[in-house]
Design a protein around this motif. Structure first.
Motif, PDB file in Angstrom:
ATOM      1  N   CYS A   1       0.836  -1.200   0.000  1.00  0.00           N
ATOM      2  CA  CYS A   1       0.000   0.000   0.000  1.00  0.00           C
ATOM      3  C   CYS A   1       0.873   1.252   0.000  1.00  0.00           C
ATOM      4  N   GLY A   2       0.352   2.331  -0.581  1.00  0.00           N
ATOM      5  CA  GLY A   2       1.079   3.594  -0.547  1.00  0.00           C
ATOM      6  C   GLY A   2       1.364   4.045   0.877  1.00  0.00           C
ATOM      7  N   SER A   3       0.453   3.739   1.816  1.00  0.00           N
ATOM      8  CA  SER A   3       0.704   4.135   3.197  1.00  0.00           C
ATOM      9  C   SER A   3       1.804   3.296   3.840  1.00  0.00           C
ATOM     10  N   ASP A   4       2.101   2.112   3.297  1.00  0.00           N
ATOM     11  CA  ASP A   4       3.255   1.352   3.773  1.00  0.00           C
ATOM     12  C   ASP A   4       4.556   2.125   3.544  1.00  0.00           C
ATOM     13  N   LEU A   5       4.548   2.975   2.535  1.00  0.00           N
ATOM     14  CA  LEU A   5       5.776   3.707   2.207  1.00  0.00           C
ATOM     15  C   LEU A   5       6.145   4.722   3.275  1.00  0.00           C
ATOM     16  N   HIS A   6       5.149   5.240   4.002  1.00  0.00           N
ATOM     17  CA  HIS A   6       5.479   6.159   5.105  1.00  0.00           C
ATOM     18  C   HIS A   6       6.371   5.445   6.116  1.00  0.00           C
ATOM     19  N   MET A   7       6.027   4.182   6.413  1.00  0.00           N
ATOM     20  CA  MET A   7       6.858   3.406   7.338  1.00  0.00           C
ATOM     21  C   MET A   7       8.180   3.033   6.692  1.00  0.00           C
ATOM     22  N   TYR A   8       8.113   2.564   5.457  1.00  0.00           N
ATOM     23  CA  TYR A   8       9.308   2.141   4.736  1.00  0.00           C
ATOM     24  C   TYR A   8      10.348   3.265   4.709  1.00  0.00           C
ATOM     25  N   GLU A   9       9.903   4.497   4.544  1.00  0.00           N
ATOM     26  CA  GLU A   9      10.823   5.634   4.458  1.00  0.00           C
ATOM     27  C   GLU A   9      11.303   6.112   5.822  1.00  0.00           C
TER      28      GLU A   9
ATOM     29  N   THR B   1       7.627   7.159  10.353  1.00  0.00           N
ATOM     30  CA  THR B   1       6.700   6.823  11.425  1.00  0.00           C
ATOM     31  C   THR B   1       7.459   6.195  12.576  1.00  0.00           C
ATOM     32  N   SER B   2       6.709   5.792  13.599  1.00  0.00           N
ATOM     33  CA  SER B   2       7.320   5.173  14.783  1.00  0.00           C
ATOM     34  C   SER B   2       7.263   3.655  14.733  1.00  0.00           C
ATOM     35  N   VAL B   3       7.128   3.075  13.538  1.00  0.00           N
ATOM     36  CA  VAL B   3       7.059   1.618  13.437  1.00  0.00           C
ATOM     37  C   VAL B   3       8.316   0.987  14.026  1.00  0.00           C
ATOM     38  N   GLU B   4       8.124  -0.090  14.756  1.00  0.00           N
ATOM     39  CA  GLU B   4       9.235  -0.745  15.437  1.00  0.00           C
ATOM     40  C   GLU B   4       9.970  -1.699  14.503  1.00  0.00           C
ATOM     41  N   GLN B   5      11.277  -1.797  14.689  1.00  0.00           N
ATOM     42  CA  GLN B   5      12.054  -2.776  13.940  1.00  0.00           C
ATOM     43  C   GLN B   5      11.543  -4.182  14.258  1.00  0.00           C
TER      44      GLN B   5
ATOM     45  N   GLY C   1      -0.029  -4.736  11.033  1.00  0.00           N
ATOM     46  CA  GLY C   1       1.291  -4.361  10.560  1.00  0.00           C
ATOM     47  C   GLY C   1       1.496  -2.888  10.304  1.00  0.00           C
ATOM     48  N   TYR C   2       0.963  -2.032  11.219  1.00  0.00           N
ATOM     49  CA  TYR C   2       1.071  -0.597  10.972  1.00  0.00           C
ATOM     50  C   TYR C   2       1.438   0.135  12.253  1.00  0.00           C
ATOM     51  N   ALA C   3       2.226   1.182  12.106  1.00  0.00           N
ATOM     52  CA  ALA C   3       2.711   1.959  13.245  1.00  0.00           C
ATOM     53  C   ALA C   3       1.555   2.497  14.082  1.00  0.00           C
ATOM     54  N   ASP C   4       1.662   2.326  15.397  1.00  0.00           N
ATOM     55  CA  ASP C   4       0.720   2.877  16.378  1.00  0.00           C
ATOM     56  C   ASP C   4      -0.676   2.277  16.302  1.00  0.00           C
ATOM     57  N   MET C   5      -0.867   1.221  15.522  1.00  0.00           N
ATOM     58  CA  MET C   5      -2.210   0.668  15.328  1.00  0.00           C
ATOM     59  C   MET C   5      -2.396  -0.670  16.034  1.00  0.00           C
ATOM     60  N   GLY C   6      -1.619  -0.885  17.096  1.00  0.00           N
ATOM     61  CA  GLY C   6      -1.811  -2.082  17.897  1.00  0.00           C
ATOM     62  C   GLY C   6      -0.769  -3.149  17.643  1.00  0.00           C
ATOM     63  N   PRO C   7      -0.860  -4.270  18.358  1.00  0.00           N
ATOM     64  CA  PRO C   7       0.180  -5.302  18.323  1.00  0.00           C
ATOM     65  C   PRO C   7      -0.052  -6.361  17.255  1.00  0.00           C
ATOM     66  N   TYR C   8      -0.731  -6.011  16.172  1.00  0.00           N
ATOM     67  CA  TYR C   8      -1.164  -7.005  15.196  1.00  0.00           C
ATOM     68  C   TYR C   8      -0.169  -7.116  14.046  1.00  0.00           C
ATOM     69  N   SER C   9       0.414  -8.294  13.896  1.00  0.00           N
ATOM     70  CA  SER C   9       1.352  -8.529  12.801  1.00  0.00           C
ATOM     71  C   SER C   9       0.641  -8.400  11.465  1.00  0.00           C
ATOM     72  N   GLY C  10       1.415  -8.016  10.454  1.00  0.00           N
ATOM     73  CA  GLY C  10       0.859  -7.840   9.123  1.00  0.00           C
ATOM     74  C   GLY C  10       0.789  -9.134   8.335  1.00  0.00           C
ATOM     75  N   GLY C  11       0.235  -9.009   7.146  1.00  0.00           N
ATOM     76  CA  GLY C  11      -0.024 -10.170   6.309  1.00  0.00           C
ATOM     77  C   GLY C  11       0.900 -10.332   5.124  1.00  0.00           C
ATOM     78  N   GLN C  12       1.986  -9.551   5.050  1.00  0.00           N
ATOM     79  CA  GLN C  12       2.977  -9.822   4.012  1.00  0.00           C
ATOM     80  C   GLN C  12       3.827 -10.983   4.534  1.00  0.00           C
ATOM     81  N   ALA C  13       3.148 -12.118   4.598  1.00  0.00           N
ATOM     82  CA  ALA C  13       3.656 -13.300   5.284  1.00  0.00           C
ATOM     83  C   ALA C  13       2.857 -14.497   4.809  1.00  0.00           C
ATOM     84  N   GLU C  14       3.269 -15.664   5.259  1.00  0.00           N
ATOM     85  CA  GLU C  14       2.567 -16.890   4.854  1.00  0.00           C
ATOM     86  C   GLU C  14       1.296 -17.134   5.647  1.00  0.00           C
ATOM     87  N   LEU C  15       1.239 -16.636   6.890  1.00  0.00           N
ATOM     88  CA  LEU C  15       0.078 -16.842   7.753  1.00  0.00           C
ATOM     89  C   LEU C  15      -0.267 -15.541   8.461  1.00  0.00           C
TER      90      LEU C  15
END
Length: 377
Positions: free
Chosen positions: A38-46, A49-53, A116-130
């Motif tokens: 998503c285009g909003s993923d790019l804010h984190m990618y760049e 944001t405060s997304v955690e490693q 999988g988004y900064a500040d939006m809770g402890p939920y892992s994202g789906g660019q993954a197998e499960l």
């Protein structure tokens, strides 16, 4: 499982991480077959944001149910489902009123959760197998038997099509309206597409990327190239000098001028100038409470120099905020099933998960032909 994780600014990698699993009785476990960048993923990618490693990215997800908790009633193993990017409980005050993007229980201290988004809770994202889906009965949109055949269409129900449609709803687009959309990224194109489905008489899309403007033209919108001159003047020329009836902002705070300078207020103020008196605006481009790295001194504290005087003088109305995907995804799903809509016109690439780091780089560079990437883990 294999998953794409954030390691630092412009540094993402596919790594082995612990398998997603059912943790609560209301959970559903999904094997991801399609997940979008998503285009909003790019804010984190760049690094803006405060997304955690170590965060697993990805909030536009679709796949097959492979496990259900003992309290799940509606969703069954084997169902193909699309997941709203919003994580919602379904029973809090906001969810009961339809504001599932602002759930009050899934992210304590904050209205709203997401994968999988900064500040939006402890939920892992789906660019993954499960992917673990909390409150599975609420959050899983079951898909028709043609889900595999139209997977590139249905995965757009996770975010960008409902978000684009939300922009037109916030602006109150109705039959016969003229509409201007700032931004021909995936959400802007979905806003234009939605406006036409709603019966708009004329839809103008402002951008300067040739491939994106070509897609706007392909779906019947009028491309407005702001690299060729003042976009407001071009919109006024298209509307007899009055401006569009309604307007949608689909860019957000990292807007750039034609010289490449970041100007957070650019699209907002151009939109105000482009819409006629008593018109309305729908703002779905992301704006954040703070961005310490912004070159704009106001935006560092989440502020923009808005042309409020003209906004007031023209008697404009504005709605804003992220989409409550569940408001729209069933109806939009049924348009796909009935062959009345094909949002997959956006898709430029279907790639494997291992290709994700390169795909992020190409997409972030706005390279020609990289309009929407679907990963197929």
């Amino acid at each position: 499982m294999r998953a794409l994780i954030y390691q630092g600014p412009r540094d993402v990698a596919v790594r082995d991480v612990p398998d997603a699993r059912i943790e609560r009785p209301t959970d559903v476990l999904v094997r991801i077959t399609s997940t979008n960048i998503c285009g909003s993923d790019l804010h984190m990618y760049e690094g803006r944001t405060s997304v955690e490693q170590g965060t697993v990215l990805g909030h536009e997800n679709l796949g097959e149910v492979v496990g259900v908790g003992r309290a799940v009633d509606r969703v069954k193993v084997g169902d193909m489902v699309c997941l709203p990017f919003n994580v919602a409980c379904g029973f809090c005050r906001n969810c009961e009123r339809g504001f599932t993007g602002y759930c009050l229980t899934v992210n304590p201290g904050f209205a709203g959760g997401a994968y999988g988004y900064a500040d939006m809770g402890p939920y892992s994202g789906g660019q993954a197998e499960l992917l673990r889906v909390p409150y599975g009965d609420v959050n899983c949109l079951r898909l028709p038997p043609d889900a595999r055949e139209k997977e590139n269409d249905y995965v757009m129900l996770s975010d960008i099509w409902p978000t684009g449609y939300h922009a037109t709803e916030l602006a109150g687009v109705s039959t016969g309206d003229s509409v201007v959309v700032y931004g021909a990224g995936p959400v802007g194109l979905m806003a234009a597409y939605s406006a036409m489905l709603c019966g708009a008489s004329k839809v103008m899309v402002v951008d300067r990327q040739p491939d994106r403007l070509a897609l706007a033209d392909k779906i019947g919108a009028i491309p407005v190239d702001d690299g060729l001159g003042d976009p407001v003047e071009q919109v006024l020329d298209q509307t007899g000098g009055e401006g569009a009836d309604k307007g949608c902002e689909c860019v957000g705070w990292q807007a750039h001028d034609p010289d490449g300078n970041e100007r957070p207020n650019q699209t907002m103020n151009n939109l105000i100038r482009s819409v006629r008196a008593t018109g309305a605006l729908g703002v779905v481009g992301v704006f954040v409470p703070q961005d310490p790295q912004s070159p704009d001194s106001l935006m560092r504290d989440g502020e923009v120099a808005l042309d409020l005087g003209l906004f007031f003088q023209k008697g404009l109305r504005m709605g804003s905020g992220q989409a409550d995907v569940k408001r729209y995804n069933r109806q939009l799903r049924d348009l796909i099933a009935a062959d009345r809509a094909q949002p997959s016109f956006l898709v430029s690439h279907n790639l494997g998960l291992d290709d994700a780091p390169d795909a992020y780089r190409h997409f972030d560079n706005r390279e020609d032909g990289w309009t929407k990437v679907v990963l197929n883990p």
